[in-house]
Motif scaffolding. Structure first.
Motif, PDB file in Angstrom:
ATOM      1  N   VAL A  65       1.239 -34.194 -18.283  1.00  0.00           N
ATOM      2  CA  VAL A  65       0.548 -33.322 -17.335  1.00  0.00           C
ATOM      3  C   VAL A  65       1.314 -33.250 -16.015  1.00  0.00           C
ATOM      4  O   VAL A  65       2.023 -34.183 -15.634  1.00  0.00           O
ATOM      5  CB  VAL A  65      -0.894 -33.805 -17.067  1.00  0.00           C
ATOM      6  CG1 VAL A  65      -1.751 -33.611 -18.298  1.00  0.00           C
ATOM      7  CG2 VAL A  65      -0.922 -35.274 -16.634  1.00  0.00           C
ATOM      8  N   GLY A 107      -5.052 -32.202  -9.782  1.00  0.00           N
ATOM      9  CA  GLY A 107      -6.231 -32.410 -10.607  1.00  0.00           C
ATOM     10  C   GLY A 107      -7.402 -32.988  -9.851  1.00  0.00           C
ATOM     11  O   GLY A 107      -7.958 -34.018 -10.242  1.00  0.00           O
ATOM     12  N   LEU A 121      -5.979 -33.528 -14.750  1.00  0.00           N
ATOM     13  CA  LEU A 121      -4.808 -34.229 -15.284  1.00  0.00           C
ATOM     14  C   LEU A 121      -5.163 -35.300 -16.301  1.00  0.00           C
ATOM     15  O   LEU A 121      -4.300 -35.739 -17.069  1.00  0.00           O
ATOM     16  CB  LEU A 121      -3.995 -34.849 -14.142  1.00  0.00           C
ATOM     17  CG  LEU A 121      -3.491 -33.877 -13.063  1.00  0.00           C
ATOM     18  CD1 LEU A 121      -2.571 -34.615 -12.096  1.00  0.00           C
ATOM     19  CD2 LEU A 121      -2.791 -32.678 -13.679  1.00  0.00           C
ATOM     20  N   ARG A 154       0.525 -34.899  -9.700  1.00  0.00           N
ATOM     21  CA  ARG A 154       1.816 -35.322 -10.245  1.00  0.00           C
ATOM     22  C   ARG A 154       2.839 -34.215 -10.041  1.00  0.00           C
ATOM     23  O   ARG A 154       2.610 -33.065 -10.409  1.00  0.00           O
ATOM     24  CB  ARG A 154       1.710 -35.636 -11.748  1.00  0.00           C
ATOM     25  CG  ARG A 154       0.813 -36.800 -12.087  1.00  0.00           C
ATOM     26  CD  ARG A 154       1.200 -38.077 -11.394  1.00  0.00           C
ATOM     27  NE  ARG A 154       2.568 -38.508 -11.703  1.00  0.00           N
ATOM     28  CZ  ARG A 154       3.151 -39.590 -11.193  1.00  0.00           C
ATOM     29  NH1 ARG A 154       2.495 -40.340 -10.322  1.00  0.00           N
ATOM     30  NH2 ARG A 154       4.371 -39.903 -11.528  1.00  0.00           N
ATOM     31  N   PHE A 178      -2.401 -26.458 -12.738  1.00  0.00           N
ATOM     32  CA  PHE A 178      -1.797 -27.569 -13.473  1.00  0.00           C
ATOM     33  C   PHE A 178      -1.186 -27.060 -14.767  1.00  0.00           C
ATOM     34  O   PHE A 178      -1.479 -25.958 -15.229  1.00  0.00           O
ATOM     35  CB  PHE A 178      -2.820 -28.671 -13.740  1.00  0.00           C
ATOM     36  CG  PHE A 178      -3.962 -28.261 -14.650  1.00  0.00           C
ATOM     37  CD1 PHE A 178      -4.003 -28.678 -15.968  1.00  0.00           C
ATOM     38  CD2 PHE A 178      -5.001 -27.454 -14.186  1.00  0.00           C
ATOM     39  CE1 PHE A 178      -5.053 -28.316 -16.812  1.00  0.00           C
ATOM     40  CE2 PHE A 178      -6.051 -27.095 -15.009  1.00  0.00           C
ATOM     41  CZ  PHE A 178      -6.077 -27.511 -16.331  1.00  0.00           C
TER      42      PHE A 178
END
Length: 396
Positions: free
Chosen positions: A14, A18, A23, A32, A389
């Protein structure tokens, strides 16, 4: 949707933001910049991954579903922790073969063609409901209005659904305020849209959705489109903001066989069997993966667009340069992702929430290779994208 190769399974990675658990990495890791493995799924033999606006579904090889992310309207199909993967409930004796996600609604197909649905639909004024008689469905059930039909494909936009029956008919339901259902829904009777109806299309082999527009591919390789077209996301090179009925994108005819189609908030991608990708729609955040000079040139010929950053768009399907051998595509809200047959992943478009995995948080004008220490040695076999994402499925 694309057909899943049941023999291939992999590890889930991922990227992005989030805040609502998108995530699946727990409450302590909400962002991330590079691909990060979802360790909780390492032993689950994941065969496919699909994203909604703020939630994700992972499908195992043996037909089980794991979900994570925002569950405010029941889109996860289960109770419990939202920030980590959990098994979708009420499917104990069911083998799922396909899944599709919207903002607050999720669809799944079983191996015997039954259609399961859960969550709820929303519209411009707020809650719309799950069905004419129910506000919200928190676990999977067979959608009551389609219990006697069997299906082979499903697709979901922000708040509308498409289902392709074994006979090649397309059922549509949900919010229809932008004609994404291919029919007029009166404002005072918006809940009528929650009752599925068929479109006047025949011999359809695959379907797809953007946020507020819809696609159908027939056996003659024609791509039909309808719904919101305010940025040319319907690919018709038309100044009309709403396409009220399914219309063929004529400029794609003769360019080869179409493998799949994907849509974002206001942009679209078409993957050809040749491995090439065409894009069209909104381009102010490089959503189309086209060089800016090309976008400016094409925008000048397109009544939808100007060089204004507020309305830069390309209304005609345009080949993304230097992106070849593609096997899987996905659209996020304002970004695109692709995986090639040799296991590379590329992303482009809006990147300020780190959804592109480039480590900078900047937009990418053209497809940029997704790299990262955790992803080294892996081959990406599937891609999915949500609002802010991106999810990759990769194998060693």
């Amino acid at each position: 949707m694309e057909q899943v190769n049941e023999l291939k399974t992999g590890q889930v990675f991922v990227i992005g933001t989030g805040d609502a658990g998108e995530l699946g990495l727990g409450t302590s890791m909400l962002e991330r910049m590079r691909p990060m493995p979802v360790k909780a799924l390492d032993d689950k033999s994941i065969a496919n991954i699909v994203c909604g606006g703020m939630h994700t579904m992972a499908l195992t090889k043996d037909g089980k579903l794991y979900s994570w992310g925002c569950n405010d309207e029941g889109a996860l199909g289960r109770s419990g922790e939202e920030y980590e993967p959990g098994l979708v409930e009420n499917l104990e004796d069911v083998k799922i073969t396909k899944v599709a996600c919207g903002d607050s609604i999720t669809l799944a197909l079983s191996d015997n063609g039954r259609l399961y649905c859960w969550g709820t639909f929303r519209c411009a004024s707020g809650a719309l409901g799950f069905s004419p008689t129910k506000e919200r469905q928190t676990t999977p059930i067979i959608y009551p209005y389609l219990a006697n039909e069997k299906f082979v494909d499903i697709a979901v936009g922000t708040d509308h659904c498409l289902a392709l029956s074994t006979s090649g008919r397309v059922y549509v339901w949900g919010n229809g305020q932008q004609y994404q259902l291919g029919r007029r829904i009166l404002e005072r009777r918006q809940r009528n849209g929650l009752i599925p109806e068929t479109l006047g299309l025949r011999k359809i082999r695959a379907i797809g959705c953007g946020s507020y527009h819809s696609f159908a591919i027939d056996h003659n390789n024609r791509l039909f489109v309808w719904g919101l077209n305010n940025y040319g996301q319907c690919g018709l090179d038309s100044n009309v903001d709403i396409i009220t009925t399914p219309t063929v994108i004529s400029t794609l005819e003769g360019k080869g066989a179409i493998k799949s189609v994907a849509g974002g908030e206001h942009h679209s991608l078409v993957l050809m069997e040749s491995g090439h990708v065409y894009s069209f729609g909104r381009a102010d955040s490089s959503q189309l993966g086209l060089p800016k000079d090309m976008v400016k040139e094409l925008s000048g010929q397109d009544g939808h667009a100007s060089e204004s950053s507020f309305k830069m768009a390309v209304g005609t399907p345009t080949l993304i340069p230097d992106l070849e051998n593609v096997d899987s595509i996905a659209c996020g809200g304002n970004h695109g992702v692709a995986a090639t047959k040799d296991g590379l992943a590329f992303a482009w478009g809006y990147g300020s929430q780190n959804e592109l995995g480039n480590g900078t948080g900047c937009d990418e004008e053209t497809p940029s290779k997704i790299t990262g220490q955790k992803l080294e040695g892996h081959k990406v076999i599937r891609v999915a994208a949500g609002g802010h994402f991106t999810v990759l499925l990769a194998t060693l």
